[in-house]
Design an enzyme around this catalytic site. Structure first.
Site, PDB file in Angstrom:
ATOM      1  N   HIS A  99       0.813  -1.218   0.000  1.00 27.05           N
ATOM      2  CA  HIS A  99       0.000   0.000   0.000  1.00 27.05           C
ATOM      3  C   HIS A  99       0.851   1.275   0.000  1.00 27.05           C
ATOM      4  CE1 HIS A  99       0.441  -0.280   4.503  1.00 27.05           C
ATOM      5  NE2 HIS A  99       0.562   1.025   4.354  1.00 27.05           N
ATOM      6  N   ASP A 129       0.054  -7.676   1.286  1.00 26.32           N
ATOM      7  CA  ASP A 129       0.432  -6.271   1.425  1.00 26.32           C
ATOM      8  C   ASP A 129       1.943  -6.109   1.478  1.00 26.32           C
ATOM      9  OD1 ASP A 129       0.127  -3.564   1.579  1.00 26.32           O
ATOM     10  OD2 ASP A 129      -0.399  -3.514   3.701  1.00 26.32           O
ATOM     11  N   SER A 205       4.773   2.291   8.087  1.00 24.48           N
ATOM     12  CA  SER A 205       4.409   1.221   7.154  1.00 24.48           C
ATOM     13  C   SER A 205       5.598   0.808   6.298  1.00 24.48           C
ATOM     14  CB  SER A 205       3.266   1.684   6.242  1.00 24.48           C
ATOM     15  OG  SER A 205       2.072   1.819   6.961  1.00 24.48           O
TER      16      SER A 205
END
Length: 454
Positions: A99, A129, A205
């Site tokens: 993402h 992901d 992230s």
């Protein structure tokens, strides 16, 4: 153009690369308490990189009642995304979250020494992901982190976080492993995470979770928070999944989860009582498909799967994760309980077959499923959709925007029945809807809903 604010994330740790032991020592006296992680942070932080991307988005502009030739009716804007990554090989291979780089037109990587590189997206696996990038250093050997078996960590092990939350470069936080094998839905197909209380915030992230031996044990993926900030609950994708993505992604492939050739049901308290199990954990075998790996291993109905390779299997998520870390062609020990007795069977791992053929079809006409693309459900299709088991039926894989079907159907749904009669194939579905549709039964996330039409 990119904004100059660089967001990085990464969980780094303390290590001594020689004589690494899985069990981490506790302080034995007061003199051990002021131990500093600074030397190790300096040593491993160069392997954590900052990633920032630019994506051009098309934005429709307000239409005027009278068009002007010189005035554009559609515009565009650049959206910047910030995140982190981890160098996992000296040739410039980087792991991050999918993402972070999804849809990006440009990707830039900034190393800890402030050097910047254009990055190439090699592959991304949206189910887990995770994405792989590569930077070119003209033969330079980059610092990198080795991966550790994520099954070797324990609750209470210490971890450090080095990242760039909220744009604050090289922020270090520390904590412990709060839980291993944590199942949490809605994040990725694995639904299986390492949980830590080390402060993880937006911007982390794609960063690294590293144990005290200095090796990578996970990639930061999500936080649990109602405010958007850290509340001490962060989730990282285990390194065993990361290793599979790296091994397959470098070759341009994707993870193929081995197929067991069985259908299963989670053990509930009532089932545990009826089967005389010590606790409600594991998966009950409901059916064994002919010529599948389960049949070859000797699995039978009502066997209870409790472990794979001596690792516990408590629910569907844990089995899905364990299978995703294994390769097709291996033979692995499967621990079961049969009639109250524990047994171990050797299961040959096979790729899920596409049987029956998917017969991909776009439905049209004046009927409720118009605009839906459907396929026959096979073990291969079920694996692609992230289902732990399959049964003969019809799956919805695409929906045409604005179509009639888009009102109540979404990708991943199962068409269970038409007019109260079960549907087992695409050809059977076409035949049923050709005669008119008064009701549809749709399966979604384990629930079946029936829609009536007049």
């Amino acid at each position: 153009m990119f904004r100059r604010t660089i967001l990085a994330a990464g969980l780094m740790a303390v290590c001594s690369m020689a004589g690494v032991a899985d069990a981490q020592p506790l302080p034995s006296n007061r003199d051990d308490l002021p131990f500093s992680y600074a030397p190790l942070v300096k040593r491993v932080s160069p392997a954590v990189v900052n990633i920032y991307t630019a994506t051009t988005l098309r934005t429709p502009q307000r239409r005027l009642p009278f068009p002007f030739p010189s005035m554009p009716q559609e515009g565009s804007r650049v959206q910047n995304s910030l995140g982190s990554g981890v160098l996992v090989k000296p040739d410039g291979l980087i792991v991050t979250n999918a993402h972070v780089v999804r849809g990006a037109d440009e990707i830039r990587v900034v190393l800890s020494d402030r050097r910047e590189f254009d990055a190439k997206l090699l592959t991304q696996d949206d189910r887990y992901d995770l994405a792989l990038l590569r930077i070119n250093g003209d033969g330079e050997k980059f610092p990198f982190l080795e991966m550790r078996d994520s099954d070797s960590i324990e609750v209470g092990d210490v971890v450090l976080a080095i990242g760039n939350p909220f744009g604050l470069n090289q922020t270090v936080t520390g904590g412990i492993i709060s839980a291993v094998a944590r199942s949490t839905g809605g994040v990725n197909d694995s639904s299986f995470f390492i949980q830590t209380d080390a402060a993880i915030n937006p911007g982390n992230s794609g960063g690294a979770l590293v144990s005290l031996d200095g090796r990578l044990i996970g990639i930061n993926t999500a936080i649990f928070s109602q405010s958007g900030g850290s509340v001490g609950i962060g989730f990282a994708t285990p390194s065993n999944i990361v290793a599979r993505v790296v091994a397959t992604g470098e070759k341009g492939g994707r993870i193929v989860r081995p197929w067991l050739g069985i259908s299963m049901q989670r053990v509930t308290p009532d089932l545990a009582s009826g089967l005389n199990l010590p606790r409600p954990a594991g998966l009950v075998v409901k059916d064994v498909f002919p010529k599948g790996p389960g049949e070859k291993a000797g699995l039978k109905r009502n066997d209870v799967i409790v472990g794979l390779r001596d690792l516990p299997i408590d629910d569907e998520a844990s089995l899905r994760f364990r299978l995703a870390t294994l390769n097709v062609g291996e033979s692995v020990p499967l621990q079961i309980i049969r009639a109250g007795k524990e047994m171990t069977l050797q299961v040959p791992l096979m790729a899920p077959p596409e049987d029956p053929p998917r017969d991909r079809s776009v439905l049209d006409g004046r009927q409720p499923l118009s605009g839906a693309t459907v396929v026959n459900l096979s073990p291969a299709v079920a694996e692609e959709m992230g289902l732990i088991e399959w049964r003969p039926g019809v799956a919805v894989v695409e929906i045409q925007p604005g179509s009639y079907a888009a009102r109540f159907i979404r990708p991943g749904d199962m068409v269970i029945a038409v007019n109260g009669k079960e549907v087992h194939s695409v050809s059977e579905l076409k035949s049923r809807i050709a005669s008119g549709v008064s009701s549809l039964s749709i399966g979604r996330e384990g629930m079946v809903s029936t829609i009536q039409f007049r």
